[in-house]
Design a protein around this motif. Structure first.
Motif, PDB file in Angstrom:
ATOM      1  N   VAL A  73      13.977  79.081 -50.826  1.00  0.00           N
ATOM      2  CA  VAL A  73      13.175  80.246 -50.062  1.00  0.00           C
ATOM      3  C   VAL A  73      14.237  80.782 -49.048  1.00  0.00           C
ATOM      4  O   VAL A  73      15.373  80.154 -48.585  1.00  0.00           O
ATOM      5  N   GLU A  88      12.221  79.421 -44.297  1.00  0.00           N
ATOM      6  CA  GLU A  88      12.233  78.132 -44.241  1.00  0.00           C
ATOM      7  C   GLU A  88      11.599  77.508 -43.135  1.00  0.00           C
ATOM      8  O   GLU A  88      11.296  76.226 -43.640  1.00  0.00           O
ATOM      9  N   GLY A 279      20.526  77.016 -51.140  1.00  0.00           N
ATOM     10  CA  GLY A 279      19.520  77.886 -50.929  1.00  0.00           C
ATOM     11  C   GLY A 279      19.320  79.048 -51.772  1.00  0.00           C
ATOM     12  O   GLY A 279      19.734  78.756 -52.913  1.00  0.00           O
ATOM     13  N   ALA A 281      20.811  81.912 -52.137  1.00  0.00           N
ATOM     14  CA  ALA A 281      22.303  82.598 -52.560  1.00  0.00           C
ATOM     15  C   ALA A 281      22.056  84.046 -52.800  1.00  0.00           C
ATOM     16  O   ALA A 281      22.074  84.717 -53.781  1.00  0.00           O
ATOM     17  N   ASP A 283      23.597  86.541 -52.111  1.00  0.00           N
ATOM     18  CA  ASP A 283      24.933  87.268 -52.555  1.00  0.00           C
ATOM     19  C   ASP A 283      25.058  87.136 -53.822  1.00  0.00           C
ATOM     20  O   ASP A 283      25.573  88.254 -54.493  1.00  0.00           O
TER      21      ASP A 283
HETATM   22  P1  NAD Z   1      23.177  79.298 -50.073  1.00  0.00           P
HETATM   23  O1  NAD Z   1      23.121  77.684 -50.493  1.00  0.00           O
HETATM   24  O2  NAD Z   1      22.048  80.088 -50.347  1.00  0.00           O
HETATM   25  O3  NAD Z   1      24.480  79.959 -50.328  1.00  0.00           O
HETATM   26  C1  NAD Z   1      25.795  79.301 -49.901  1.00  0.00           C
HETATM   27  C2  NAD Z   1      26.918  79.777 -50.839  1.00  0.00           C
HETATM   28  O4  NAD Z   1      26.601  79.118 -52.047  1.00  0.00           O
HETATM   29  C3  NAD Z   1      26.679  81.267 -51.393  1.00  0.00           C
HETATM   30  O5  NAD Z   1      28.098  81.927 -51.626  1.00  0.00           O
HETATM   31  C4  NAD Z   1      26.075  81.125 -52.761  1.00  0.00           C
HETATM   32  O6  NAD Z   1      26.452  82.191 -53.661  1.00  0.00           O
HETATM   33  C5  NAD Z   1      26.609  79.790 -53.316  1.00  0.00           C
HETATM   34  N1  NAD Z   1      25.527  79.206 -54.097  1.00  0.00           N
HETATM   35  C6  NAD Z   1      24.353  78.444 -53.594  1.00  0.00           C
HETATM   36  N2  NAD Z   1      23.877  78.070 -54.805  1.00  0.00           N
HETATM   37  C7  NAD Z   1      24.445  78.433 -55.683  1.00  0.00           C
HETATM   38  C8  NAD Z   1      24.323  78.296 -57.290  1.00  0.00           C
HETATM   39  N3  NAD Z   1      23.057  77.685 -57.780  1.00  0.00           N
HETATM   40  N4  NAD Z   1      25.291  79.004 -57.951  1.00  0.00           N
HETATM   41  C9  NAD Z   1      26.175  79.550 -57.838  1.00  0.00           C
HETATM   42  N5  NAD Z   1      26.510  79.459 -56.362  1.00  0.00           N
HETATM   43  C10 NAD Z   1      25.511  79.212 -55.388  1.00  0.00           C
HETATM   44  O7  NAD Z   1      23.177  79.126 -48.456  1.00  0.00           O
HETATM   45  P2  NAD Z   1      22.971  80.285 -47.288  1.00  0.00           P
HETATM   46  O8  NAD Z   1      23.828  81.730 -47.544  1.00  0.00           O
HETATM   47  O9  NAD Z   1      23.140  79.616 -46.206  1.00  0.00           O
HETATM   48  O10 NAD Z   1      21.330  80.900 -47.179  1.00  0.00           O
HETATM   49  C11 NAD Z   1      21.059  81.689 -48.012  1.00  0.00           C
HETATM   50  C12 NAD Z   1      19.505  81.933 -47.666  1.00  0.00           C
HETATM   51  O11 NAD Z   1      18.975  80.530 -48.421  1.00  0.00           O
HETATM   52  C13 NAD Z   1      18.909  81.804 -46.217  1.00  0.00           C
HETATM   53  O12 NAD Z   1      17.853  82.853 -46.178  1.00  0.00           O
HETATM   54  C14 NAD Z   1      18.787  80.570 -45.942  1.00  0.00           C
HETATM   55  O13 NAD Z   1      17.904  80.307 -44.992  1.00  0.00           O
HETATM   56  C15 NAD Z   1      18.281  79.969 -47.203  1.00  0.00           C
HETATM   57  N6  NAD Z   1      18.210  78.504 -47.549  1.00  0.00           N
HETATM   58  C16 NAD Z   1      17.159  77.969 -48.149  1.00  0.00           C
HETATM   59  C17 NAD Z   1      17.076  76.596 -48.530  1.00  0.00           C
HETATM   60  C18 NAD Z   1      15.898  76.072 -49.234  1.00  0.00           C
HETATM   61  O14 NAD Z   1      15.269  76.782 -49.823  1.00  0.00           O
HETATM   62  N7  NAD Z   1      15.873  74.755 -49.475  1.00  0.00           N
HETATM   63  C19 NAD Z   1      18.281  75.949 -47.948  1.00  0.00           C
HETATM   64  C20 NAD Z   1      19.290  76.248 -47.541  1.00  0.00           C
HETATM   65  C21 NAD Z   1      19.410  77.592 -47.087  1.00  0.00           C
END
Ligand code: NAD
Length: 357
Positions: A73, A88, A279, A281, A283
């Motif tokens: 989320v 979150e 999370g 992701a 991006d």
């Molecule tokens: P993120 O884990 O979403 O991403 C961090 C980095 O890791 C990014 O460069 C992303 O592209 C990469 N990445 C993550 N998962 C990937 C996958 N399955 N495959 C390839 N690359 C991957 O963390 P963030 O950028 O700090 O957070 C993005 C959003 O997600 C924020 O809104 C945050 O609050 C939320 N978030 C949610 C959860 C959850 O739902 N449990 C956990 C952490 C962050």
């Protein structure tokens, strides 16, 4: 029939969750298991649709299911919202609390084929196979919070609270998990500074008397952060409080090459929740680039912990290993000489190899 609540959530959640469902379907065909899936709204998607990050309907669906498969989320679209509405804080934390999910289990296993994808040297990470058990419903994230104006600015306060009962139940889980593994528990705290850590250490030491066959060591969190990158193979089961666990599990994720490889299970109540450690992701969302393996491996944990289908869970892990050994990689774990695949293809490859196992 096993009733599974499926909550894709935001960002890449909508892309990776269907890959895990596809894998569960393959397993159900192979073993004759019956799964039913009901989709629910959560996070930003729920805010957009019904104005709340955790609608009552979703909570009810979760409470009436046997297990929950969640994507992720959050995202920039909802970052401007007050904390009480943020996906979150206002979806995941209350969901965990309502379901009594006090323990988060996060394995960090290095698939040997991915040794080069880690940011650490191959010889340091090879053999990494640890599980972090993080307390999930206590500590700093749930203690009283306050913010007040002062004559010169503001004062903000977060409270770190733990009770004996909260520490005892997570400790027992950690010892039980260690019993089925290499029988070593490292308890991580900051007992040289924090009172809550001193209670943590005393309680764990006392509960350890019930598990004489398991080795227990205590480690300060700063040292644990260092040891994790210095010699990760020394760890078997790490047990720690909420915030330390939040940080250390992300650090441990890098040992394995990508956060996109790491599954997790949150357990404790009647219904357990399975989700990737990463999370949403934003991006890479919507580009069919996300690594679905963490979510697929979370579905494997569901088979093992919620339904007792350990053999099927192992088969999924083996199929993932096989696909990686054959050189298939999503962009986050890509290396020279390997075959780049997208999210859907990676899901298909795991299913194909499951059919062959
Ligand atoms: P993120 O884990 O979403 O991403 C961090 C980095 O890791 C990014 O460069 C992303 O592209 C990469 N990445 C993550 N998962 C990937 C996958 N399955 N495959 C390839 N690359 C991957 O963390 P963030 O950028 O700090 O957070 C993005 C959003 O997600 C924020 O809104 C945050 O609050 C939320 N978030 C949610 C959860 C959850 O739902 N449990 C956990 C952490 C962050």
């Amino acid at each position: 029939m096993h009733k599974i609540a499926v909550l894709p959530g935001d960002g890449i959640g909508a892309e990776i969750v269907p890959q895990a469902v596809k894998v569960l379907d393959t397993i159900s065909r192979k073993y004759g298991y019956k799964f039913s899936y009901t989709e629910g709204l959560i996070g930003g998607a729920a805010i957009d649709a019904v104005g709340k990050p955790l609608p009552e309907e979703t909570l009810k669906l979760c409470q009436e299911s046997e297990a929950i498969l969640l994507g992720a989320v959050g995202g920039p679209k909802w970052d401007h919202l007050p904390v009480a509405m943020r996906p979150e804080a206002a979806a995941l934390l209350p969901l965990r609390k309502a379901l009594g999910l006090y323990a988060n289990i996060r394995p960090a296993y290095l698939y040997p084929a991915l040794a080069e994808a880690s940011t650490l040297k191959r010889e340091v990470v090879l053999g990494t196979d640890l599980v972090t058990i993080r307390e999930l419903t206590g500590g700093l994230y749930f203690g009283e919070k306050k913010r007040e104006k002062t004559a010169t600015g503001e004062v903000a306060m977060d409270t770190l609270v733990y009770t004996t009962e909260e520490i005892e139940r997570i400790t027992r889980l950690a010892f039980e998990v260690a019993r089925a593994r290499r029988k070593k528990v490292t308890s991580v705290d900051k007992a040289n500074v924090l009172e809550s850590s001193r209670l943590w250490r005393e309680t764990i030491t006392r509960v350890h008397e019930e598990f004489p066959d398991v080795e227990l060591e205590h480690m300060y969190v700063d040292n644990a952060a260092m040891q994790l990158v210095r010699r990760p193979t020394q760890f078997d089961v790490i047990v720690t409080e909420n915030m330390f666990g939040d940080i250390l599990t992300d650090q441990a994720s890098m040992l394995t090459g990508s956060i996109g490889m790491l599954p997790s299970a949150s357990i404790g109540g009647k219904v357990a929740l399975y989700e990737p450690s990463h999370g949403s992701a934003p991006d890479i969302a919507g580009q069919n680039k996300a690594n679905p393996l963490a979510t697929i491996l979370s579905a494997a944990m569901m088979l093992k912990y919620s339904f007792g289908y350990s053999e099927a869970a192992r088969e999924i892990e083996q199929a993932v290993e096989k696909v990686l050994d054959l050189g298939y990689r999503t962009p986050d774990i890509m290396e020279e000489g390997k075959t780049l695949v997208d999210t859907v293809t990676m899901g298909d490859l795991v299913c194909r190899h499951l059919e062959d196992v």
